[in-house]
Write a protein that holds these residues in place. Structure first.
Motif, PDB file in Angstrom:
ATOM      1  N   UNK A 186       0.844  -1.203   0.000  1.00 29.09           N
ATOM      2  CA  UNK A 186       0.000   0.000   0.000  1.00 29.09           C
ATOM      3  C   UNK A 186       0.881   1.255   0.000  1.00 29.09           C
ATOM      4  N   UNK A 187       1.942   1.228   0.814  1.00 32.56           N
ATOM      5  CA  UNK A 187       2.850   2.375   0.861  1.00 32.56           C
ATOM      6  C   UNK A 187       3.589   2.557  -0.474  1.00 32.56           C
ATOM      7  N   UNK A 188       3.980   1.431  -1.099  1.00 37.09           N
ATOM      8  CA  UNK A 188       4.630   1.494  -2.404  1.00 37.09           C
ATOM      9  C   UNK A 188       3.678   2.093  -3.441  1.00 37.09           C
ATOM     10  N   UNK A 189       2.384   1.711  -3.347  1.00 34.11           N
ATOM     11  CA  UNK A 189       1.381   2.257  -4.271  1.00 34.11           C
ATOM     12  C   UNK A 189       1.290   3.772  -4.132  1.00 34.11           C
ATOM     13  N   UNK A 190       1.403   4.276  -2.890  1.00 38.85           N
ATOM     14  CA  UNK A 190       1.406   5.721  -2.667  1.00 38.85           C
ATOM     15  C   UNK A 190       2.623   6.363  -3.318  1.00 38.85           C
ATOM     16  N   UNK A 194       2.666   9.134  -6.280  1.00 41.65           N
ATOM     17  CA  UNK A 194       3.419  10.379  -6.170  1.00 41.65           C
ATOM     18  C   UNK A 194       4.368  10.539  -7.355  1.00 41.65           C
ATOM     19  N   UNK A 195       5.032   9.438  -7.733  1.00 37.59           N
ATOM     20  CA  UNK A 195       5.952   9.492  -8.867  1.00 37.59           C
ATOM     21  C   UNK A 195       5.200   9.804 -10.156  1.00 37.59           C
ATOM     22  N   UNK A 196       4.015   9.196 -10.316  1.00 37.28           N
ATOM     23  CA  UNK A 196       3.207   9.440 -11.516  1.00 37.28           C
ATOM     24  C   UNK A 196       2.837  10.918 -11.614  1.00 37.28           C
ATOM     25  N   UNK A 197       2.508  11.529 -10.462  1.00 34.64           N
ATOM     26  CA  UNK A 197       2.176  12.959 -10.451  1.00 34.64           C
ATOM     27  C   UNK A 197       3.396  13.800 -10.828  1.00 34.64           C
ATOM     28  N   UNK A 277      11.385  -2.535  -6.488  1.00 32.00           N
ATOM     29  CA  UNK A 277      11.969  -1.297  -6.980  1.00 32.00           C
ATOM     30  C   UNK A 277      11.400  -0.877  -8.345  1.00 32.00           C
ATOM     31  N   UNK A 278      10.317  -1.528  -8.770  1.00 36.23           N
ATOM     32  CA  UNK A 278       9.780  -1.232 -10.092  1.00 36.23           C
ATOM     33  C   UNK A 278       9.389   0.248 -10.218  1.00 36.23           C
ATOM     34  N   UNK A 279       8.797   0.818  -9.155  1.00 33.83           N
ATOM     35  CA  UNK A 279       8.393   2.233  -9.207  1.00 33.83           C
ATOM     36  C   UNK A 279       9.603   3.124  -9.469  1.00 33.83           C
ATOM     37  N   UNK A 280      10.735   2.766  -8.851  1.00 34.40           N
ATOM     38  CA  UNK A 280      11.965   3.546  -9.034  1.00 34.40           C
ATOM     39  C   UNK A 280      12.554   3.306 -10.418  1.00 34.40           C
ATOM     40  N   UNK A 281      12.640   2.020 -10.797  1.00 34.92           N
ATOM     41  CA  UNK A 281      13.270   1.673 -12.069  1.00 34.92           C
ATOM     42  C   UNK A 281      12.463   2.155 -13.266  1.00 34.92           C
TER      43      UNK A 281
END
Length: 427
Positions: A186-190, A194-197, A277-281
């Protein structure tokens, strides 16, 4: 069985023997087992482990109970007793049952390659995001192996393999851990939201982003620091930096872009880490250009490049415009340099050579800047003039009766976004 002894200085309480099993599956995978074991030595050193010896075994397939077979387990036990080892680190991934069986038979802490890499990431994570990602990866890895972790968690009072989530969390029942995993997701989804924004804001503002990718220790952070004077940690070790760093970089023409350093890749990078780390990568997916930084002095250069390309493909970024940066040319032999390509898409450089950095900056400007276009705009249309400054660099302007003639060097990204508004005014 082959045995090699290493003379290293202990940094922590873990004294280890490294073990590699070369099966038919390993041979078919294309992984060089000798290099993989050498890399395991470097990983262990990075984690603060004293490496006492290493051993490798060829076998048709792994033993489901002992991984390396009962006879080899006894041989490992004799070597461990003789050298005073308290840990065995395996170059391949073990099941929970194999960990339990080996631990009971050897009376050693048993660690596999995945757990070792996760431990290094736990040491390196500094930001809230990085800590969340590492804990998620560790718990996802450990959940199916809880049955084999009992003694491992209490042995030696910590040290290698017990960083990150901590003993108290790992000793709780599966339901509690699944709940913790759900919370971390859930925290990763947040974080992803944030990254998408942030990405949307960058797109709207026309910001151009360049991503540094490469095998761990290829020199990405050094290049970022030298280009942008960024205050980033630089060290000659695997995974010296973990959390991604973005800095503004000014090109020779005065245009500013965003340069982002990403986590280093490695062969057999745990899939739990890739997922966490997909959100970061995925910042790589949003980049206008990818700089693939390669350690040109490495004997395993081609293999390391292949690993990076495979991971970029997995992330869906393999088709991004990409320039190969053959870094550390100052450490290459003349013969090595001769074999390296050099053209618009392949640059040889040293991150510490000012002329090489200037060459890279000029190449970035060339790639990220479109051609020069002339527009003839009515003098009364001040709104269009402002658009011209958005889509590129105004080189000159002249008055022509009731019009202003602008010569504009287009910027990629902004030009693609706004040029349609000015199409009819092109000369």
């Amino acid at each position: 069985m082959q045995s090699t002894t290493y003379d290293t200085t202990p940094e922590e309480s873990s004294r280890a023997i490294l073990v590699s099993l070369v099966t038919d599956d390993v041979k078919r995978s294309g992984i060089d087992p000798v290099y993989s074991l050498e890399e395991l030595v470097a990983l262990a050193d990075t984690a603060g482990v004293e490496v006492l010896s290493s051993m490798s075994q060829n076998r048709e397939k792994k033993d489901t109970r002992w991984f390396i077979g009962k006879g080899k387990v006894q041989e490992l036990k004799l070597i461990a007793d003789e050298l005073g080892a308290n840990t065995a680190i395996f170059d391949q991934e073990l099941s929970g049952a194999q960990v339990r069986n080996l631990e009971e038979e050897l009376d050693l802490k048993i660690i596999d390659r995945t757990q070792l890499i996760l431990d290094i990431f736990a040491q390196r994570a500094k930001t809230r995001e990085g800590i969340i990602q590492v804990e998620l990866a560790q718990l996802s890895y450990l959940l199916p192996r809880l049955a084999g972790q009992g003694r491992n968690l209490s042995r030696l009072g910590g040290g290698i393999g017990s960083r990150g989530p901590g003993e108290s969390k790992l000793e709780t029942d599966r339901r509690h851990i699944r709940g913790r995993i759900d919370e971390l997701k859930r925290q990763i989804a947040e974080v992803e939201k944030h990254r998408a924004q942030q990405r949307q804001r960058r797109i709207k503002s026309g910001t151009v982003q360049v991503a540094l990718v490469g095998y761990t220790n290829a020199g990405k952070s050094t290049l970022l620091r030298q280009l942008t004077n960024a205050d980033v940690y630089v060290q000659n070790q695997l995974f010296a930096t973990l959390d991604p760093t973005s800095r503004t970089l000014e090109l020779p023409g005065g245009r500013e872009i965003v340069l982002t350093d990403t986590v280093g890749f490695i062969q057999n990078l745990p899939h739990h880490l890739i997922a966490a780390f997909r959100a970061t990568l995925e910042e790589v997916n949003e980049a206008n250009l990818v700089l693939h930084v390669v350690d040109a002095s490495s004997a395993m250069l081609k293999d390391q490049m292949k690993v990076v390309d495979q991971l970029l493909q997995e992330l869906g970024a393999v088709d991004k415009p990409q320039i190969q940066i053959y870094n550390k040319k100052d450490l290459c032999t003349p013969e090595q340099l001769e074999l390296l390509p050099e053209d618009d898409w392949n640059l040889r450089l040293s991150a510490y050579d000012e002329k090489d950095l200037e060459k890279l900056l000029n190449r970035l400007q060339e790639e990220l800047t479109g051609g020069t276009v002339t527009y003839r705009v009515p003098a009364a249309r001040g709104d269009l003039a402002s658009q011209l400054y958005k889509i590129g660099e105004v080189i000159s302007q002249d008055f022509d009766e009731e019009h202003i003639v602008y010569e504009v060097r287009l910027h990629k990204g902004e030009a693609e976004k706004y040029a349609y508004l000015l199409e009819e005014y092109k000369v």
